[in-house]
Design an enzyme around this catalytic site. Sequence first.
Site, PDB file in Angstrom:
ATOM      1  CD  GLN A 109      19.566 -10.331 -31.346  1.00 38.27           C
ATOM      2  OE1 GLN A 109      19.678 -11.412 -30.771  1.00 38.27           O
ATOM      3  NE2 GLN A 109      19.445  -9.195 -30.687  1.00 38.27           N
ATOM      4  N   GLY A 135       9.720  -2.306  -6.786  1.00 39.99           N
ATOM      5  CA  GLY A 135      10.558  -1.189  -6.359  1.00 39.99           C
ATOM      6  C   GLY A 135      11.909  -1.681  -5.886  1.00 39.99           C
ATOM      7  CE  LYS A 147      -3.792  -2.096   2.276  1.00 39.29           C
ATOM      8  NZ  LYS A 147      -4.903  -2.446   2.405  1.00 39.29           N
ATOM      9  CB  THR A 148       1.789   3.930  -1.927  1.00 41.05           C
ATOM     10  OG1 THR A 148       1.001   3.824  -3.098  1.00 41.05           O
ATOM     11  CG2 THR A 148       3.015   3.053  -2.023  1.00 41.05           C
ATOM     12  CD  GLU A 171      16.865 -25.164 -27.348  1.00 41.46           C
ATOM     13  OE1 GLU A 171      16.685 -25.470 -28.536  1.00 41.46           O
ATOM     14  OE2 GLU A 171      17.506 -25.862 -26.558  1.00 41.46           O
ATOM     15  N   GLY A 172      18.653 -20.481 -29.533  1.00 42.97           N
ATOM     16  CA  GLY A 172      18.690 -19.499 -30.626  1.00 42.97           C
ATOM     17  C   GLY A 172      18.285 -18.121 -30.124  1.00 42.97           C
TER      18      GLY A 172
END
Length: 124
Positions: free
Chosen positions: A115, A87, A17-18, A111-112
């Site tokens: 790109q 945070g 909570k904030t 596995e590659g």
Amino acid sequence: LTRRCLEESTKYALERKTMGKPIFSHQAVAFMIADMTIGYESSKLLTYMAASQIDAGERNTYFASIAKAQASEVANKSAADAVQIFGGNGYNSEYPVEKLMRDAKILMIYEGTSQIQRLIISRA
């Protein structure tokens, strides 16, 4: 990994909570969680599409490469967003998202690389 980021982030955002309300109620946090959900569900559908081609006896290189590239990049973004939601606690090894962030990066390499997946997709 994306699902775990989503679960951990949602749980934390509902508990933390904030200003007297859960951080989940803040638009920025809610949108990050929504983006994780979108990425998770779309990655899952692409994976199912590639799997259905195998089930049908078809070659699935194209959709498998799309699914792999999408899922690994979504996992990486989801982990970064999870750390953001947590945070300062996101960098603390007492919280799971710290390890998820490290694990997410390797998914773009195993596995590659992304790109290489793009190269396969562009040549299909």
